[in-house]
Structure formats: C-alpha cells, structure tokens
Design an enzyme around this catalytic site. Structure first.
Site: not given
Ligand code: NDP
Length: 452
Positions: A263, A229
C-alpha cells in the site's frame, strides 16, 4: 462453499484444504473470547508484555517455517518473507518493552485533587486483514491491541488460510489463554454479522478502498469504531537536484519490493523536467537488473502476484493507460500470476496509472515542469497514505511539510512502517493510526478520572 483451498500462485499447485467456520463455530468462538476477556484485561500489564516477548522469540525460532508458508501461499520472494517475520519480532519487542509506559495513567493538572486519563481495553476487536504482508499486518494489529488488554478475532484473506492458522497457533504456543486470539475463516456475509454482534467492540481493516467502504458502513450502522488502512497511490517526487547515484536503488525498492504489492509503495514517480530523461534511463537500467524468478530461490527479488486476477487487473490498468497516451518503455507481459516489471513514461492525470492504485511492479513516470508543479501533481490523488521527496535541498523540503496532504512525508528515503512511528493515511487511504503510541491507544477507552 464449506471449505477453501490454499494455492501456490507460482506453481498453481493446490496446497491444503481448510474448513470454513459455520455460524455455530463462529458463535462458539465469540463465547470463548467473551469468557476470557475479563481475566485477560485484569492480568498485570507486565505479564501481557512477557507473553509478547514469547511471541517474538517463537517468531525468530520459526522464521524459516513461517517464511516458507508466506511464500507458498502468496508468492513473496523468500528473502522478503524472512524479513517480514523479523519485522514482526521487532514490533513485538517494541510493545513488549514499551507498552507499560504507553498505557500508564496520564496525569493532567486541573482543579481536582487528582485527575488523569486511564486507558482501559474495549473488549474483543475484529481484524480484517489482507494477504500482501500476511504476518506483518496481523502482528501490527495484535501486538499492541492484545497487550492493551483486548482480545482479537482475525478474519484473514481467503488466499492465506495457512498463515491465519499459524498465527492463531503462534499465540497459543506463546502461552496466551485460549480465546485471546482466534482466527475465523469466513466470507463477507458472516463478517457483516460478526461486526453487528455485541461481543465485537471495534473493527480494524487493512485492504482495498472498496472493502473499507463496506466494512465502515456496517460498523457505522452498528456504532462500532473502525480503523481503516486502505490503499495508496504514493507519489515519489524527484526534484532536479536529487542525488540519483545515491538514491535510485531506494526509489526502485520503494516501487518493486513485495513484487509491487504494497500500500505504501511509490506508485507515481513525479520527476522535474531537468532530470526526467536521466531518471528514466537509470530507472530502466536498474529495473532490468532485478532478479526475477522462483519465489523460493533466495536471490529472487521479483516473484509472482498473489493471485492471477490481480495480474489481470494490473494488465488492464497498464493497457488502458497506453491507450490514453502513456509510453511503454519496459515490460507489460503477463503469464498466469506473473507480471513483468513494467515502466510507463509520459503518464498524466486521467490515466489509470496516475489515478488508481496499481498493485504490482508497475512504475508510472510523470514529468513535472518545476517543483511547484511536482507538488501539485503529488497532491492530485484521492489517496493520502504517504509521500516521498528526493532532493538535496533540505530547507525546501522542510517548507513543504504543510503542503503535503498525506499521512507521512519521507525525505530521501522510501515510505516505510516502523513500530516507533505512527502509520496511517488521509483521504481514501483511510483513518486512524497503527504502531507507536498512537496505535496502542486506538482500541482503548480513554477514561477521564476526576478525584475531588
Ligand atoms: P480486499 O480489500 O478485497 O481484501 C482485503 C481483506 O478484506 C480480505 O481479508 C478480504 O476478505 C476482506 N474483505 C474485503 N471486502 C470485505 C467485506 N465486504 N466484508 C468483509 N471482509 C472483506 O483486497 P483484494 O485482495 O481483493 O485486492 C484488491 C485490491 O485491494 C488490490 O489490488 C489493492 O489495490 C488493494 N489492497 C490493498 C492492500 C493494502 O495493504 N492497503 C492490501 C490488499 C489489497 P476475502 O479475502 O475473503 O475477500
């Protein structure tokens, strides 16, 4: 780094230090989940549903405490944090009441004496979750997935470790056996190893497109199922006959709730030319009325973004859109993690405000020559989470259903999740569905049984 600090994005204050999991504590947690899995799966479904009812009760009992934790860690206005906890209880109630029916054997008439599909749990499912709805996103995964007889491991976002720990404790307090639902505080490398581990049977992620591509690649290499998602760039299409007096507040909320960090938020307002100027002036007036302030104040509607870097990214997206010809009619100032509610008009494809997901209180307004042009602009996105249409012409709306390429189409309302309805996207917004019957059937073995 062996520990992480949670931090209040509004005050900048350090809140609490949390020890990260090491390879050996992660191995220990995997052993525990494995040891409990069989007994958990063999428990009568009614007992698992009863435990979920206990989760719901505890959520409501503790809603002030949990809401405060959310607000402290990621800056969500407190009234919206309370609403998030109440929604979690609703999802638990939904599955507590319906899971037995949703998971019942499905008889299919064939030439066998009896044939049916039985829905068996897969085992331990890893959930990688984001900070924007730190309780809801987790409960949305855990309520159906655990009730189907799976166990769960949560890897929460680094900035909400307190929420992760509170969720782990919530399931224990509700009476779930130790190991059914555990949280792991770890970095991306450890998560890559975890996905490869034989105990983990599948992975679900809510997060960015980048995270989705990384996790899906690791899961694919290891032949593990994923549900993704990811982000969205939802269009809010406003036809010339839309009732702005009735629906403008809904449209505003669709963009600004959770300080724009959702999102499924309306990110692109695609407005037919006849109503364009009227829409802009009403949208500006309504946005100016939003109460900005301390997220802990009950009347605050716009708080801060969850981290300062998110505000920096947003600022750069707005500035680049202005360089490319968008007009700023409101906002665009940043102070720490605070980003002022902002409105851009004259937005066109090729600008970040049109092409990219903007995760904050920024409304991009786009002029469409006519209805056909509006639909074509709406579909002009790499994302496909959900589309909104505001019109009084329900016949036209119904005819448009096949033309909308998103995972959801809402007419005269904002795209929102509801435990009774499937939730998920197309294209770069990911795949798979959460919630409803679709959600509980994502992490089960749909086993064909044939009795001759
Ligand atoms: P991320 O997608 O990086 O983070 C979401 C989750 O994924 C966190 O738990 C993060 O861990 C984890 N994660 C990210 N990359 C990896 C990986 N390679 N391996 C394992 N776990 C991973 O979002 P950000 O917080 O950096 O936000 C950046 C952008 O993402 C936002 O500006 C928005 O555009 C989008 N976003 C969308 C969401 C939605 O609801 N669809 C929710 C959040 C963000 P960790 O915190 O340790 O990096």
């Amino acid at each position: 780094m062996s520990s992480i600090w949670s931090k209040n994005p509004y005050t900048g204050e350090k809140l609490k230090e949390y020890t990260k999991d090491t390879d050996s504590t992660i191995t220990e947690k995997l052993k525990i989940t494995q040891s409990v899995q069989k007994d958990w799966a063999n428990l009568p479904i009614t007992e698992r549903c009863n435990l979920l009812d206990c989760v719901s009760e505890l959520l409501l009992e503790r809603k002030e405490e949990y809401a405060n934790l959310i607000t402290s860690e990621m800056g969500k206005p407190i009234s919206q944090s309370i609403a998030e906890i109440e929604k979690c209880a609703w999802a638990c109630d939904f599955y507590g009441y319906n899971a037995e029916d949703l998971l019942a054997d499905e008889i299919i008439e064939t030439d066998a004496e009896e044939s049916f599909i039985s829905y068996d749990p897969l085992g331990c499912i890893l959930a990688v979750m984001p900070w924007n709805y730190p309780f809801w996103q987790v409960i949305r995964f855990a309520a159906p997935t655990l009730t189907a007889g799976n166990t769960g491991i949560l890897k929460h976002a680094q900035n909400v470790p307190g929420c992760a720990k509170a969720l782990e404790q919530l399931f224990l307090d509700a009476g779930y056996p130790k190991g059914c639902f555990q949280s792991i505080l770890a970095g991306h490398e450890e998560i890559e190893n975890l996905i490869a581990h034989k105990t983990i049977k599948a992975v679900t992620l809510t997060g960015s497109e980048k995270a989705g591509r990384g996790i899906a690649e690791t899961a694919g290499k290891n032949l593990k199922k994923t549900v993704l998602e990811l982000g969205g760039n939802n269009p809010c299409i406003v036809f010339e006959d839309a009732d702005l007096d009735e629906y403008l507040e809904t449209m505003l909320q669709a963009r600004m709730q959770n300080t724009g960090q959702s999102c499924i938020a309306a990110k692109r307002f695609i407005v037919c030319s006849e109503i364009y100027e009227d829409f802009i002036s009403k949208f500006i007036a309504a946005t100016k009325n939003l109460k900005v302030g301390n997220p802990k104040d009950s009347d605050t509607y716009i708080g801060v973004l969850a981290r300062e870097d998110l505000a920096e990214t947003l600022k750069s997206q707005v500035d680049k859109s202005l360089e490319k010809g968008a007009k700023l009619v409101l906002g665009n100032s940043k102070d720490g993690a605070y980003f002022e509610p902002t409105i851009l008009t004259d937005v066109v494809p090729g600008m970040p405000a049109f092409d990219e997901e903007t995760f904050g209180p920024v409304a991009a307004i786009i002029k469409a020559h006519d209805r056909t042009h509006a639909i074509s602009l709406a579909n002009q996105s790499s994302y496909g989470l959900g589309a909104m249409l505001f019109t009084e012409d329900m016949e036209a709306a119904l005819e448009l259903i096949p033309q909308i390429s998103d995972g959801a189409f809402f007419v005269n309302d904002m795209v929102k999740s509801d435990p009774r309805l499937p939730f998920g996207g197309t294209k770069a917004s990911g795949y798979g569905r959460e919630l409803s019957r679709e959600g509980i059937l994502e992490f089960v073995n749909k086993k064909t049984v044939y009795l001759k």
